[in-house]
Motif scaffolding. Sequence first.
Motif, mmCIF file in Angstrom:
data_model
loop_
_atom_site.group_PDB
_atom_site.id
_atom_site.type_symbol
_atom_site.label_atom_id
_atom_site.label_comp_id
_atom_site.label_asym_id
_atom_site.label_seq_id
_atom_site.Cartn_x
_atom_site.Cartn_y
_atom_site.Cartn_z
ATOM 1 N N SER A 1 46.432 65.395 9.824
ATOM 2 C CA SER A 1 47.526 64.436 9.626
ATOM 3 C C SER A 1 48.763 65.128 9.066
ATOM 4 N N ASN A 2 48.563 66.055 8.130
ATOM 5 C CA ASN A 2 49.687 66.803 7.566
ATOM 6 C C ASN A 2 50.414 67.607 8.634
ATOM 7 N N ILE A 3 49.650 68.208 9.534
ATOM 8 C CA ILE A 3 50.251 69.018 10.597
ATOM 9 C C ILE A 3 51.127 68.153 11.503
ATOM 10 N N THR A 4 50.653 66.958 11.806
ATOM 11 C CA THR A 4 51.440 66.041 12.639
ATOM 12 C C THR A 4 52.751 65.670 11.949
ATOM 13 N N ARG A 5 52.679 65.314 10.674
ATOM 14 C CA ARG A 5 53.893 64.974 9.915
ATOM 15 C C ARG A 5 54.816 66.179 9.802
ATOM 16 N N LEU A 6 54.236 67.349 9.559
ATOM 17 C CA LEU A 6 55.028 68.571 9.414
ATOM 18 C C LEU A 6 55.752 68.901 10.713
ATOM 19 N N SER A 7 55.074 68.755 11.825
ATOM 20 C CA SER A 7 55.699 69.037 13.119
ATOM 21 C C SER A 7 56.900 68.125 13.369
ATOM 22 N N ASP A 8 56.758 66.851 12.981
ATOM 23 C CA ASP A 8 57.872 65.903 13.151
ATOM 24 C C ASP A 8 59.077 66.304 12.290
ATOM 25 N N GLN A 9 58.834 66.746 11.058
ATOM 26 C CA GLN A 9 59.932 67.133 10.167
ATOM 27 C C GLN A 9 60.588 68.436 10.617
ATOM 28 N N ILE A 10 59.781 69.393 11.107
ATOM 29 C CA ILE A 10 60.345 70.666 11.572
ATOM 30 C C ILE A 10 61.254 70.447 12.775
ATOM 31 N N ALA A 11 60.920 69.451 13.594
ATOM 32 C CA ALA A 11 61.748 69.156 14.768
ATOM 33 C C ALA A 11 63.158 68.731 14.374
ATOM 34 N N LEU A 12 63.353 68.265 13.129
ATOM 35 C CA LEU A 12 64.674 67.828 12.671
ATOM 36 C C LEU A 12 65.528 68.986 12.165
ATOM 37 N N LEU A 13 64.905 70.119 11.867
ATOM 38 C CA LEU A 13 65.660 71.256 11.349
ATOM 39 C C LEU A 13 66.633 71.779 12.412
ATOM 40 N N LEU B 1 43.335 75.283 12.050
ATOM 41 C CA LEU B 1 44.111 76.362 11.447
ATOM 42 C C LEU B 1 45.024 77.028 12.476
ATOM 43 N N GLU B 2 44.539 77.187 13.681
ATOM 44 C CA GLU B 2 45.364 77.775 14.740
ATOM 45 C C GLU B 2 46.582 76.895 15.027
ATOM 46 N N GLU B 3 46.377 75.582 15.022
ATOM 47 C CA GLU B 3 47.496 74.655 15.234
ATOM 48 C C GLU B 3 48.510 74.757 14.098
ATOM 49 N N PHE B 4 48.014 74.875 12.872
ATOM 50 C CA PHE B 4 48.919 74.989 11.725
ATOM 51 C C PHE B 4 49.707 76.296 11.771
ATOM 52 N N GLN B 5 49.073 77.385 12.181
ATOM 53 C CA GLN B 5 49.779 78.653 12.296
ATOM 54 C C GLN B 5 50.912 78.553 13.310
ATOM 55 N N THR B 6 50.684 77.843 14.391
ATOM 56 C CA THR B 6 51.741 77.637 15.390
ATOM 57 C C THR B 6 52.917 76.867 14.783
ATOM 58 N N VAL B 7 52.598 75.816 14.015
ATOM 59 C CA VAL B 7 53.645 75.014 13.379
ATOM 60 C C VAL B 7 54.393 75.848 12.338
ATOM 61 N N GLN B 8 53.655 76.680 11.587
ATOM 62 C CA GLN B 8 54.307 77.544 10.599
ATOM 63 C C GLN B 8 55.290 78.508 11.264
ATOM 64 N N ARG B 9 54.904 79.051 12.396
ATOM 65 C CA ARG B 9 55.808 79.987 13.098
ATOM 66 C C ARG B 9 57.064 79.270 13.585
ATOM 67 N N ARG B 10 56.912 78.022 14.004
ATOM 68 C CA ARG B 10 58.094 77.242 14.395
ATOM 69 C C ARG B 10 59.005 77.037 13.194
ATOM 70 N N ALA B 11 58.432 76.724 12.051
ATOM 71 C CA ALA B 11 59.234 76.548 10.834
ATOM 72 C C ALA B 11 59.920 77.852 10.454
ATOM 73 N N LEU B 12 59.215 78.966 10.618
ATOM 74 C CA LEU B 12 59.783 80.272 10.303
ATOM 75 C C LEU B 12 60.975 80.585 11.200
ATOM 76 N N GLU B 13 60.846 80.296 12.490
ATOM 77 C CA GLU B 13 61.952 80.533 13.419
ATOM 78 C C GLU B 13 63.163 79.669 13.065
ATOM 79 N N LYS B 14 62.914 78.394 12.737
ATOM 80 C CA LYS B 14 64.020 77.507 12.372
ATOM 81 C C LYS B 14 64.702 77.972 11.079
ATOM 82 N N GLN B 15 63.898 78.407 10.106
ATOM 83 C CA GLN B 15 64.460 78.869 8.837
ATOM 84 C C GLN B 15 65.294 80.137 9.043
ATOM 85 N N ARG B 16 64.799 81.055 9.853
ATOM 86 C CA ARG B 16 65.550 82.281 10.119
ATOM 87 C C ARG B 16 66.870 81.976 10.816
#
Length: 271
Positions: free
Chosen positions: A46-58, A117-132
């Motif tokens: 559930s956290n991953i789903t919410r996190l993915s939605d928030q990262i999409a706004l960055l 965990l693999e799904e979360f790592q993918t989401v983390q990399r998306r967040a990393l790209e957006k932050q960079r």
Amino acid sequence: MSFDRLNSLEAQPTTMRRSEDPHYRDDPDFDRLTESLSNQLFTLTSNITRLSDQIALLGTKRDTERVRERVHNLLEETRSGFKHVGEGIKKVQMWEDVNPSQKWTQQKLSSEFKATLEEFQTVQRRALEKQRASAVAARTAVEEGEHASADGTSHQQQQLLEEQPRLANQDEVDFQEALIIEREAEIRNIEQSVGELNELFRDVAHIVHEQGGQLDIISENVERVTTDTRGANVELRSASRYQKNARNKACCLLLILAVILVIIVLAATLG
């Protein structure tokens, strides 16, 4: 065996007799641990789903400090959750004297953890790209602002007139610098987390690979038992038909013998 002893055995609960069989042995601690880990994995999903939605706004018009705060908090909470669940998964894998059902539960939890965990790592990399990308854009904007401020003050009178706006601009530059430093710190934090969770991912993947062969053996045994059971059921039905036919034939023979005997008795009596 006495009649009283037989009654006492029949009176024992079925669960008590089954608990003596290692294939049906209950283990409340194992059940509680695996159920807790399963619930935690559901929460992480559930956290991953919410996190993915928030990262999409960055990086969009809806990108705000509140959104970035939610992304940061969800990342921290989910990372911590995966580390905790990972330790629990390892504990489950080292459980001693497990039965086939518990082995299947071990494999199921490991596979679910690995996939989540693999799904979360993918989401983390998306967040990393957006932050960079955000940090680079902010750094570029600050540098361009500093150059524009330096080029626009060629005369002393203009400098005196623009002193107050420039001070205001400097405050904005300092604020942007602080934001950039904060985002760069978050980038380093995400990079470190990706590395740590990669180690955990490899550990669990290794466990899943090792237990894959065991699960295949269990699956083959289950299929073999199912096939044997079906075969035994067919044979029992055939035996039942044969027995029924044999009884019918025996009844017929007895009837014939009875008729012959009656005839013999009647013949002997009349003779």
